[in-house]
Design a protein around this motif. Structure first.
Motif, mmCIF file in Angstrom:
data_model
loop_
_atom_site.group_PDB
_atom_site.id
_atom_site.type_symbol
_atom_site.label_atom_id
_atom_site.label_comp_id
_atom_site.label_asym_id
_atom_site.label_seq_id
_atom_site.Cartn_x
_atom_site.Cartn_y
_atom_site.Cartn_z
ATOM 1 N N THR A 45 -21.495 -16.034 -19.042
ATOM 2 C CA THR A 45 -23.218 -15.619 -18.405
ATOM 3 C C THR A 45 -22.943 -14.531 -17.745
ATOM 4 O OG1 THR A 45 -25.331 -16.534 -18.260
ATOM 5 C CG2 THR A 45 -23.588 -17.108 -16.903
ATOM 6 N N THR A 46 -23.973 -13.977 -17.367
ATOM 7 C CA THR A 46 -24.048 -12.693 -16.671
ATOM 8 C C THR A 46 -25.505 -13.034 -15.555
ATOM 9 O OG1 THR A 46 -25.595 -11.157 -17.979
ATOM 10 C CG2 THR A 46 -23.063 -11.044 -18.152
ATOM 11 N N PHE A 47 -25.415 -12.446 -14.293
ATOM 12 C CA PHE A 47 -26.590 -12.560 -13.429
ATOM 13 C C PHE A 47 -26.417 -11.535 -12.352
ATOM 14 C CE2 PHE A 47 -28.895 -14.628 -10.013
ATOM 15 C CZ PHE A 47 -30.145 -14.791 -10.421
ATOM 16 N N ASP A 48 -27.275 -10.712 -12.321
ATOM 17 C CA ASP A 48 -27.397 -9.563 -11.095
ATOM 18 C C ASP A 48 -26.096 -8.894 -11.370
ATOM 19 O OD1 ASP A 48 -28.334 -7.830 -8.878
ATOM 20 O OD2 ASP A 48 -26.987 -9.223 -7.839
ATOM 21 N N ASN A 49 -25.968 -8.387 -12.471
ATOM 22 C CA ASN A 49 -24.796 -7.483 -12.864
ATOM 23 C C ASN A 49 -23.315 -7.970 -12.443
ATOM 24 O OD1 ASN A 49 -26.502 -5.176 -13.288
ATOM 25 N ND2 ASN A 49 -26.664 -4.824 -11.097
ATOM 26 N N SER A 50 -23.276 -9.409 -12.320
ATOM 27 C CA SER A 50 -22.198 -10.068 -12.234
ATOM 28 C C SER A 50 -21.770 -11.029 -13.281
ATOM 29 C CB SER A 50 -22.338 -11.035 -10.966
ATOM 30 O OG SER A 50 -22.548 -10.344 -9.598
ATOM 31 N N GLU A 51 -20.500 -11.001 -13.551
ATOM 32 C CA GLU A 51 -20.078 -11.932 -14.718
ATOM 33 C C GLU A 51 -19.599 -13.431 -14.198
ATOM 34 O OE1 GLU A 51 -18.041 -9.276 -17.895
ATOM 35 O OE2 GLU A 51 -17.563 -8.552 -16.148
ATOM 36 N N ILE A 52 -19.853 -14.505 -15.068
ATOM 37 C CA ILE A 52 -19.561 -15.659 -14.525
ATOM 38 C C ILE A 52 -18.523 -16.239 -15.868
ATOM 39 C CG2 ILE A 52 -20.058 -18.036 -13.844
ATOM 40 C CD1 ILE A 52 -22.781 -16.573 -12.485
ATOM 41 N N MET A 53 -17.615 -16.541 -15.652
ATOM 42 C CA MET A 53 -16.657 -17.499 -16.700
ATOM 43 C C MET A 53 -16.257 -18.844 -16.143
ATOM 44 S SD MET A 53 -15.236 -17.854 -19.430
ATOM 45 C CE MET A 53 -14.775 -16.275 -20.144
ATOM 46 N N PHE A 54 -16.895 -19.721 -17.033
ATOM 47 C CA PHE A 54 -16.746 -21.033 -16.603
ATOM 48 C C PHE A 54 -15.564 -21.709 -17.163
ATOM 49 C CE2 PHE A 54 -21.678 -20.394 -16.932
ATOM 50 C CZ PHE A 54 -22.007 -20.751 -15.572
ATOM 51 N N HIS A 55 -14.900 -22.550 -16.434
ATOM 52 C CA HIS A 55 -13.671 -23.303 -16.555
ATOM 53 C C HIS A 55 -14.001 -24.855 -17.017
ATOM 54 C CE1 HIS A 55 -10.871 -20.470 -14.249
ATOM 55 N NE2 HIS A 55 -11.379 -20.052 -15.601
ATOM 56 N N ILE A 56 -14.413 -25.288 -18.089
ATOM 57 C CA ILE A 56 -15.118 -26.682 -18.257
ATOM 58 C C ILE A 56 -13.794 -27.402 -18.644
ATOM 59 C CG2 ILE A 56 -16.646 -27.712 -19.873
ATOM 60 C CD1 ILE A 56 -17.389 -24.623 -20.333
ATOM 61 N N SER A 57 -13.782 -28.727 -18.018
ATOM 62 C CA SER A 57 -12.651 -29.733 -18.080
ATOM 63 C C SER A 57 -12.511 -30.145 -19.497
ATOM 64 C CB SER A 57 -12.887 -30.736 -17.025
ATOM 65 O OG SER A 57 -14.316 -31.364 -17.522
ATOM 66 N N THR A 58 -13.754 -30.298 -20.270
ATOM 67 C CA THR A 58 -13.459 -30.798 -21.505
ATOM 68 C C THR A 58 -13.153 -29.974 -22.639
ATOM 69 O OG1 THR A 58 -15.743 -30.646 -21.831
ATOM 70 C CG2 THR A 58 -15.035 -32.789 -20.917
ATOM 71 N N MET A 59 -13.212 -28.593 -22.161
ATOM 72 C CA MET A 59 -12.585 -27.492 -23.083
ATOM 73 C C MET A 59 -11.253 -26.862 -23.062
ATOM 74 S SD MET A 59 -16.388 -25.629 -23.673
ATOM 75 C CE MET A 59 -16.273 -24.743 -25.228
ATOM 76 N N LEU A 60 -10.721 -27.343 -21.771
ATOM 77 C CA LEU A 60 -9.514 -26.777 -21.427
ATOM 78 C C LEU A 60 -8.398 -27.886 -22.245
ATOM 79 C CD1 LEU A 60 -9.919 -26.031 -17.750
ATOM 80 C CD2 LEU A 60 -9.403 -24.317 -19.473
ATOM 81 N N PRO A 61 -7.356 -27.603 -22.598
ATOM 82 C CA PRO A 61 -6.273 -28.325 -23.303
ATOM 83 C C PRO A 61 -6.159 -29.669 -22.565
ATOM 84 C CG PRO A 61 -5.567 -26.075 -23.307
ATOM 85 C CD PRO A 61 -6.809 -26.244 -22.340
ATOM 86 N N PHE A 62 -6.031 -30.794 -23.411
ATOM 87 C CA PHE A 62 -5.902 -32.265 -23.013
ATOM 88 C C PHE A 62 -4.615 -32.629 -23.314
ATOM 89 C CE2 PHE A 62 -6.014 -36.816 -23.863
ATOM 90 C CZ PHE A 62 -6.666 -37.062 -22.640
#
Length: 696
Positions: free
Chosen positions: A352-369
């Motif tokens: 997502t983005t907020f105030d001209n900043s970019e945010i990438m989420f590292h999601i535990s269940t979407m990273l390789p198990f």
């Protein structure tokens, strides 16, 4: 002489106001001591007795830290961490309606040692640039940055000073290695002033044709930024108006602690300027990687969360609310260290983005198990290196504690607990636990939970960005930034200098005659757009104490900066100033709806008090207060009417109030020694009706 010199330098931003080169030298002498201590979440779980650290650190001496004893159903109190669970009080130093009621409700003033537990107002954490002078390109930089109603905190926006006022314009740079300060970099630019732009309530200045913009960068994370009038510099050889004062004399005056003989003129060219931009804007960030860990019912540990192979409908609902699901392969925006070529870090994530900043989420269940790997190191490799982590708790999750986490980097955990997921009545509660050397950050968490709404998303994203910005103020990340800064400065001092010393540089002419100060009074510069600074003691109502501070008055903004912490503890726009009352040794400065702060000049010098009053008169619409005693007529009436904020709407012509000097448009700020700010409108009217003698 020292006070005169300090007042002659007009600061560009809040960070510069607190810079003291002598303190920087002292700090540098102690900065070589390496503390062998765990940081972040790891500090909460290690055996403190096994650590050899700073022998003067009270927590090391005690072998432990008890946390703050604040817990709820989402988060537990934890050693070396501080919690925010909602409804925390702000640190407000002035006399306001909230403060007055708080003090009336308790006989105990706040213990000053717990100041760090109180949130500074978001505007105090966000205000940065104080100089409203347009850049040569015509841009006026705002004092603070906000987005969708939320202040972006802990950003050194003043670092853009070089970019906006030096880069691309005629100026000079000098680099060297000072015996006391280490590598330093100085930029200086002589600039002609626009008399019309310097006009204020006092009219137009009859002095100040030129000034010198100066930046002094040290190896510590402090930078002096501002300007000094050419007329204010005592000079032994004031040159023609086209050439100005010798540059060496300018720097000797502004930077007496700096060993100027070490400075060499920088090699000209774009490469040097680009390196200075990188150095100055080193701390600016527009990209953030945030970890998100999924916590099921009955879980609370890092290990349990990493081993949840899949999420749940409630977790999916939350993720889709705060971000956009993206396919990693081929993704061409900020990737936060994820693999966007071969899917080695999973196939999807949220961004997502907020105030001209970019945010990438590292999601535990979407990273390789990884099956049969209880540590799930592949997941931990990403989330364990994130500074800020969201803990998403399903109903029935156990309270979280950083004790269960092993990471030197994870400094802030934002806990989100969902209630009634996947229904129209879904609610999200929030708590925060942060490493104790991370300062509190906003926006402040309300006591009630959030509904599923854009307002909740904006609040959370602002909280995440401010959390990471605040974490960079912690000891670990400051040490890392200091090392990077030192390398930049060393590179400039070695690889970007000529053999020309400051003495032989352009304009560096002079004689051995005694330096004389200009006879005209130009200090303090009452017409300056930047901030003029005085040392004061301000009364902190919350702690019932006097706080040594700096009062910085710019053309648009007034701030009070605490000397010990260098934090802004009060800020107000000049347009909000109502007036001031000068007493024998102190000043009451009224603003807003009649709130006020009380301060006195540290020197006790009445001339400095007069200077402050003159500066206030120059940049605000306020005025000196008047005290009146009002009589009643034969019907017991005072002969005037007021609005809620104490503004007089009507005065009976030639009545007692009129004769006393009250007029329509006057504003009452105290009635019978009681501040209007502490009264409701009904209470104000009641005092006016019932008091036998009314003093206003």
């Amino acid at each position: 002489e020292e006070r005169y010199r300090k007042k002659s330098f007009v600061h560009f931003d809040c960070q510069s106001v607190g810079v003291n080169i002598a303190e920087v030298i002292k700090t540098k002498n102690y900065s070589g001591i390496v503390k062998n201590t765990s940081t972040g979440a790891s500090a909460a779980s290690v055996n403190r007795n096994s650590i050899v650290g700073d022998k003067d650190d009270p927590d090391i001496i005690a072998g432990t830290d008890d946390g703050d004893r604040k817990s709820n159903c989402m988060v537990l109190s934890c050693p070396f961490f501080r919690n925010e669970i909602g409804g925390e009080e702000e640190r407000v130093i002035g006399f306001t309606q909230t403060n007055t009621r708080r003090n009336q409700g308790s006989n105990d003033s706040l213990d000053q040692s717990h100041n760090s537990d109180y949130h500074r107002p978001p505007t105090c954490c966000g205000v940065a640039i104080l100089d409203s002078t347009p850049s040569p390109a015509g841009q006026i930089l705002p004092p603070l940055v906000s987005h969708r109603g939320h202040v972006i905190e802990y950003v050194d926006h003043g670092c853009s000073y070089y970019r906006h006022y030096f880069y691309g314009y005629d100026h000079q740079n000098f680099f060297g290695c000072d015996d006391n300060l280490g590598p330093i970099a100085v930029s200086i630019r002589r600039e002609k002033l626009d008399a019309d732009e310097r006009a204020n309530n006092l009219g137009k200045a009859d002095y100040g044709q030129y000034h010198y913009r100066i930046i002094c960068r040290t190896s510590e994370l402090t930078t002096l930024r501002g300007a000094v009038l050419e007329d204010a510099i005592p000079s032994s050889s004031r040159l023609s108006s086209s050439r100005g004062v010798p540059m060496k004399e300018v720097l000797e005056y502004v930077l007496p602690e700096v060993q100027l003989s070490c400075l060499r003129q920088a090699t000209p060219g774009a490469k040097t300027s680009e390196q200075l931009l990188k150095l100055d804007e080193q701390g600016l960030s527009t990209t953030y990687k945030i970890g998100i860990m999924y916590c099921k019912k009955g879980q609370c540990t890092e290990e349990e969360m990493y081993n949840n192979e899949h999420g749940s409908p409630a977790f999916e609902e939350f993720l889709n609310l705060i971000g956009q699901k993206i396919r990693l392969k081929g993704f061409d925006k900020y990737r936060g260290g994820l693999d966007c070529k071969t899917d080695s870090t999973g196939t999807n994530s949220f961004y997502t983005t907020f105030d001209n900043s970019e945010i990438m989420f590292h999601i535990s269940t979407m990273l390789p198990f990884t099956s049969n790997n209880i540590q799930q190191l592949f997941r931990k490799r990403h989330i364990g290196n994130d500074i800020v982590t969201i803990i998403f708790q399903e109903p029935g999750s156990l309270p979280f504690t950083p004790k269960t986490v092993r990471s030197q980097f994870q400094h802030v955990f934002i806990i989100i607990r969902v209630t009634n997921p996947n229904t129209e009545g879904v609610l999200y509660s929030m708590s925060v636990t942060r490493s104790k050397d991370v300062p509190p950050f906003g926006p402040p968490i309300p006591e009630k939970p959030f509904t599923k709404s854009p307002e909740f998303v904006d609040f959370l994203l602002a909280k995440l960005i401010n959390a990471e910005n605040a974490a960079h103020r912690s000891e670990k990340f400051r040490a890392m930034a200091t090392r990077t800064r030192q390398e930049y400065l060393k590179d400039l001092a070695v690889n970007h200098v000529s053999s020309t010393p400051l003495d032989n540089s352009k304009f560096a002419l002079g004689s051995g005659r005694k330096k004389e100060r200009t006879k005209q009074k130009v200090v303090p510069d009452l017409f300056a757009k930047g901030c003029v600074v005085w040392n004061i003691q301000v009364e902190d109502v919350g702690t019932a104490s006097q706080v040594e501070s700096y009062l910085a008055i710019a053309s648009n903004t007034i701030v009070v900066i605490e000397d010990s912490s260098k934090d802004v503890i009060f800020t107000v726009s000049c347009s909000s100033i109502i007036g001031w009352t000068t007493q024998t040794k102190s000043v009451r400065l009224f603003y807003g709806q009649g709130e006020y702060i009380v301060f006195k000049v540290s020197s006790g010098d009445q001339d400095e008090m007069s200077e402050i009053m003159s500066r206030l008169g120059a940049v605000t619409q306020g005025c000196e207060t008047s005290e009146m005693t009002l009589k009643r007529n034969g019907l017991g009436q005072l002969g005037f009417h007021i609005q809620t904020e104490g503004i007089v709407t009507d005065v009976e012509a030639y009545g007692f109030a009129w004769e006393a000097g009250l007029r329509k448009g006057s504003r009452l700020i105290e009635i019978c020694k009681v501040s209007i700010a502490s009264l409701s409108h009904d209470q104000t009217v009641d005092i006016l009706r019932t008091s036998s003698t009314v003093k206003v």
